[in-house]
Design an enzyme around this catalytic site. Structure first.
Site, mmCIF file in Angstrom:
data_model
loop_
_atom_site.group_PDB
_atom_site.id
_atom_site.type_symbol
_atom_site.label_atom_id
_atom_site.label_comp_id
_atom_site.label_asym_id
_atom_site.label_seq_id
_atom_site.Cartn_x
_atom_site.Cartn_y
_atom_site.Cartn_z
ATOM 1 N NE ARG A 28 -3.850 -2.414 2.133
ATOM 2 C CZ ARG A 28 -3.820 -3.715 1.842
ATOM 3 N NH1 ARG A 28 -2.648 -4.334 1.668
ATOM 4 N NH2 ARG A 28 -4.932 -4.411 1.725
ATOM 5 C CG ASP A 88 -2.442 -14.033 4.957
ATOM 6 O OD1 ASP A 88 -3.246 -14.643 4.229
ATOM 7 O OD2 ASP A 88 -2.061 -12.873 4.729
HETATM 8 C C1 S3P Z 1 -4.138 -9.142 1.921
HETATM 9 C C2 S3P Z 1 -5.388 -9.630 2.160
HETATM 10 C C3 S3P Z 1 -5.682 -11.046 2.398
HETATM 11 C C4 S3P Z 1 -4.426 -11.845 2.702
HETATM 12 C C5 S3P Z 1 -3.303 -11.494 1.789
HETATM 13 C C6 S3P Z 1 -2.959 -10.025 1.902
HETATM 14 C C7 S3P Z 1 -3.968 -7.699 1.689
HETATM 15 O O1 S3P Z 1 -6.294 -11.597 1.255
HETATM 16 O O2 S3P Z 1 -4.702 -13.218 2.633
HETATM 17 O O3 S3P Z 1 -2.153 -12.253 2.095
HETATM 18 O O4 S3P Z 1 -2.837 -7.195 1.761
HETATM 19 O O5 S3P Z 1 -4.975 -7.020 1.437
HETATM 20 P P1 S3P Z 1 -7.897 -11.579 1.052
HETATM 21 O O6 S3P Z 1 -8.319 -10.197 0.872
HETATM 22 O O7 S3P Z 1 -8.126 -12.398 -0.185
HETATM 23 O O8 S3P Z 1 -8.456 -12.224 2.286
#
Ligand code: S3P
Length: 442
Positions: A38, A326
């Site tokens: 981000r 995660d």
């Molecule tokens: C993330 C959101 C999660 C996570 C990924 C990172 C992010 O995914 O599993 O490793 O940085 O927005 P999901 O939005 O599919 O749950």
């Protein structure tokens, strides 16, 4: 570094990790992957020069960096600080080639949202794993905002071709709690006319909300969702990225399951939308102390003191699941070492991660003599007194590889993990760091 580890003679590396007699010391884990992504994205579309300290230089984040360089953004890295020369909300330029997001779901889904609002054409794709992961979850709501996106399997799989253009704000009820869906729509919302509201069943990680606010975007978080107002310019910031709790999770579990262990993990991000792993492991009887809690760049940070603990099986379901999404590969290893049964439910999302993590954990744990019952949205794991040794596969998934590397520390004779190159996507220094706290790694 990983290349130094033994190869299985085919085209991928494997590693054998022997049991350890100790896990002790003091470590820092690399920067948070979500926040690092981000910081590049918002820095690129802000006015002015953003600096990022603690940026994670894993393959996923480097894919994001490369994508923005391809759109004309100058990004410097002096080895310490990343400097992003922001182009302003409307300053990105059309990439001259396909954008390759590698293995990174966050890169592809978030930039698809951002690209939908640009005045140019782009194509995004990824590696063999990413090209199997569902994209309809972002393509569909972005199309409702007026985006023109096509892709394989009726727009549900990458490569995706995006003809950027005018967007209008929508109110979208996401069927799943997903920070990637929410963030894709928030980024598109910056370019949309009016307000974009995303509602989710329970709160997923809120790093986008926090960083949008830090950069001066107009964002309202409320119970059940978030609203972004389009058109507001972002201002460059100095971002400090905390250590990634998802990376810390492997070391937390390593310390909990190894007799006599004590480990201090400094500078870990403890945003409440990410601390499900601490809540779950604490409920299992784990000793995890949060020390020196503080706030950095709008994010909660603490040092974690973890001690060897007698773990017990528990039931895991509901709103804690997205808060630990995660960390389930690591939590499954803790469950396999706990007394009694751990049940996991409401975790269907694990089936569409870098690999199907429910199936991958079940297959590998069974190879180590653990009884695992799979169901559609979770599994039941029967703890064992001692994990067996043997050979497991990463399925190309970094977190599966690291979880079994930790399991090996308390296994009977050691575990060989096949295909560990994927570890570099999120934690390139994992094995050297493991060696500093656990003897007899290898
Ligand atoms: C993330 C959101 C999660 C996570 C990924 C990172 C992010 O995914 O599993 O490793 O940085 O927005 P999901 O939005 O599919 O749950």
């Amino acid at each position: 570094m990983l290349k130094e580890y033994p190869s299985n003679g085919v085209d991928v590396s494997s590693i054998t990790i022997k049991p350890t007699s100790r896990v002790r010391g003091e470590i820092c884990v690399p920067g948070d992957k979500s926040i690092s992504h981000r910081s590049i994205m918002l820095g690129a579309i802000a006015n002015g020069v953003t600096t990022v300290q603690g940026f994670l230089r894993g393959e996923d984040n480097m894919a994001t960096m490369k994508a923005f360089r391809a759109m004309g953004v100058t990004i410097d890295d002096d080895g310490q600080i990343i400097t992003i020369h922001g182009k302003g909300l409307r300053g990105l330029s059309e990439p001259s080639d396909v954008i390759d997001c590698g293995n990174s779901g966050t890169t592809i889904r978030l930039i698809t949202g951002l690209l939908a609002g640009q005045s140019f054409f782009s194509v995004v794709t990824g590696d063999q794993y990413l090209r199997k992961r569902p994209m309809k979850r972002v393509v569909e709501p972005l199309s409702l905002m007026g985006a023109t996106i096509s892709g394989r399997a009726k727009g549900s799989l990458a490569p995706l071709a995006i003809s950027g253009g005018a967007l209008k704000g929508i109110r979208y009820q996401s069927p799943v709690s997903s920070a990637q869906i929410k963030s894709a729509l928030m980024l598109a919302g910056l370019y949309a006319e009016g307000e974009t509201t995303v509602l989710e069943p329970s709160l997923s990680r809120d790093h986008s909300e926090r960083m949008f606010r830090l950069f001066g975007a107009s964002v309202d978080s409320f119970d059940g969702g978030v609203t972004v107002r389009g058109g507001s310019e972002l201002q460059a910031r100095e971002v400090v990225v905390p250590g990634d709790i998802s990376s810390a999770a492997f070391f937390i579990v390593a310390a909990l399951i190894t007799p006599g262990a004590e480990l201090l993990i400094r500078n870990v991000g403890v945003n409440p939308t990410r601390t499900g792993v601490i809540d779950i492991l604490t409920a299992m009887g784990g000793s995890i102390e949060l020390l020196d809690q503080r706030e950095v760049s709008g994010e909660a940070v603490a040092d974690l003191l973890v001690r060897s603990s007698h773990l017990k099986g528990i039931e895991i379901a509901g709103s804690v699941v997205p808060r630990a999404i995660d960390e389930f590969p690591a939590i499954c290893v803790a469950a396999a070492c706990a007394e009694g049964t751990t049940t996991l439910r409401d975790a269907r999302e694990l089936r569409v991660k870098e690999t199907d993590r429910i199936a991958a954990m079940a297959v590998n744990l069974r190879r180590l003599g653990v009884q695992v019952e799979e169901c559609e949205d979770g599994m039941d794991i029967e703890g064992v007194e001692r994990l067996g040794g043997g050979m497991v596969e990463s399925f190309g998934d970094h977190r599966i590889a690291m979880s079994f590397s930790i399991a090996a520390l308390v296994s009977d004779g050691g575990i060989t993990i096949d295909d560990i190159d994927c570890v570099a996507t999120s934690f390139p220094t994992f094995y050297p760091l493991l060696e500093t706290v656990a003897e007899a790694v290898r």
